[in-house]
Design a protein around this motif. Structure first.
Motif, short mmCIF file in Angstrom:
data_model
loop_
_atom_site.label_atom_id
_atom_site.label_comp_id
_atom_site.label_asym_id
_atom_site.label_seq_id
_atom_site.Cartn_x
_atom_site.Cartn_y
_atom_site.Cartn_z
N LEU A 1 20.91 -28.40 -38.88
CA LEU A 1 22.21 -27.84 -38.55
C LEU A 1 22.30 -26.38 -38.99
O LEU A 1 22.75 -25.51 -38.23
N VAL A 2 21.87 -26.10 -40.21
CA VAL A 2 21.91 -24.73 -40.73
C VAL A 2 20.99 -23.82 -39.92
O VAL A 2 21.32 -22.67 -39.62
N GLY B 1 31.22 -20.22 -37.87
CA GLY B 1 29.95 -20.73 -38.37
C GLY B 1 30.15 -21.81 -39.42
O GLY B 1 29.45 -22.84 -39.42
N THR B 2 31.10 -21.59 -40.32
CA THR B 2 31.34 -22.57 -41.37
C THR B 2 32.01 -23.81 -40.82
O THR B 2 31.75 -24.92 -41.29
N VAL C 1 17.85 -25.21 -47.49
CA VAL C 1 18.91 -26.21 -47.50
C VAL C 1 18.33 -27.61 -47.67
O VAL C 1 18.85 -28.43 -48.44
N PHE C 2 17.24 -27.89 -46.97
CA PHE C 2 16.59 -29.20 -47.09
C PHE C 2 16.23 -29.48 -48.54
O PHE C 2 16.52 -30.56 -49.07
N LEU D 1 14.38 -20.20 -40.17
CA LEU D 1 13.58 -21.35 -40.57
C LEU D 1 13.59 -21.53 -42.09
O LEU D 1 13.74 -22.65 -42.60
N ALA D 2 13.44 -20.42 -42.81
CA ALA D 2 13.38 -20.50 -44.26
C ALA D 2 14.71 -20.95 -44.86
O ALA D 2 14.72 -21.74 -45.83
N TRP D 3 15.82 -20.50 -44.31
CA TRP D 3 17.11 -20.96 -44.81
C TRP D 3 17.30 -22.44 -44.53
O TRP D 3 17.89 -23.18 -45.34
#
Length: 241
Positions: free
Chosen positions: A174-175, A140-141, A48-49, A42-44
């Protein structure tokens, strides 16, 4: 120059908030030790946001050399700008993690687990197998960059593709999805700057009992995402929509 500055700022915010949650989770003497993998994912996503929202309308909010390479491979970004974006992203990641270090300075002083300290900077595999770790980072990428093409409204044309501030939320989701679904094997670097910049910072910061920076693994979260980003661009071109 302004675009480079905002890539630097956006990537710095990405790492400050993203690796901040890791530090809160794994270092001694914090109040977030029960956050778990859900908290990290969640934090990542939130990081990103924030990074995308800040930098999108100026630099296109790549924040990631794999995204930059993917866009350039697809003809949506000028190759001449790629080296400058790389430098800005890596420096931003280094500064972002330096701020994490300052925030948790007292916690670093009492943490004896070298692996935990390194985890607040860079990624490491759950099961060390360089080939399969590389495959994980490529997949993943690929998911990240392929998704970014369509979130950014990309079509097969000569028009450039860049993220706008309204794209910050879907990219963040997405991330988060990549973290929940694909992040377990390697910690989902999916971004060479995210791993390399902080790993350099780890190697030079005066952290008591930090151990080595695991440079033997460092190529995986750099090479894997670059390959994944380029493959995503080729797949995007092949779809032909």
């Amino acid at each position: 120059m302004q675009a480079y500055i905002f890539e630097f700022i956006g990537t710095g915010m990405l790492i400050l908030l993203g690796n901040g949650i890791v530090a809160n989770l794994v270092l001694k003497g914090t109040k977030g030790s029960d956050s778990g993998w859900v908290g990290i994912s969640l934090a990542w996503g939130i990081s990103v946001f924030v990074g995308v929202f800040i930098s999108a309308d100026v630099s296109g909010a790549h924040l990631n050399p794999a995204v930059t390479v993917g866009l350039a491979t697809a003809g949506k970004f000028d190759w001449s700008l790629v080296p400058g974006y790389f430098v800005a992203q890596i420096l931003g990641a280094m500064v972002g993690n330096f701020l994490v270090f300052l925030t948790y300075k007292k916690q670093y002083e009492i943490t004896e687990d070298k692996g935990a300290i390194l985890a607040t900077f860079s990624t490491s595999p759950a099961i060390r197998s360089p080939f399969w770790n590389l495959v994980t980072e490529i997949i993943g990428t690929f998911a990240l960059v392929f998704g970014v093409f369509y979130i950014a409204g990309g079509t097969i044309s000569d028009e450039p593709v860049s993220l706008g501030s309204l794209d910050a939320l879907p990219v963040a989701l997405l991330v988060m999805g990549i973290g929940f679904g694909l992040g377990g094997p390697t910690g989902y670097a999916i971004n060479p700057a995210r791993d390399l910049g902080p790993r350099i910072a780890h190697s030079i910061l005066p952290i008591k009992g930090k151990g080595d920076s695991d440079w033997g693994y460092a190529w995986v979260p750099v090479v894997g995402p670059i390959i994944g980003g380029a493959l995503a661009a080729l797949a995007y071109l092949a779809v032909g929509i």
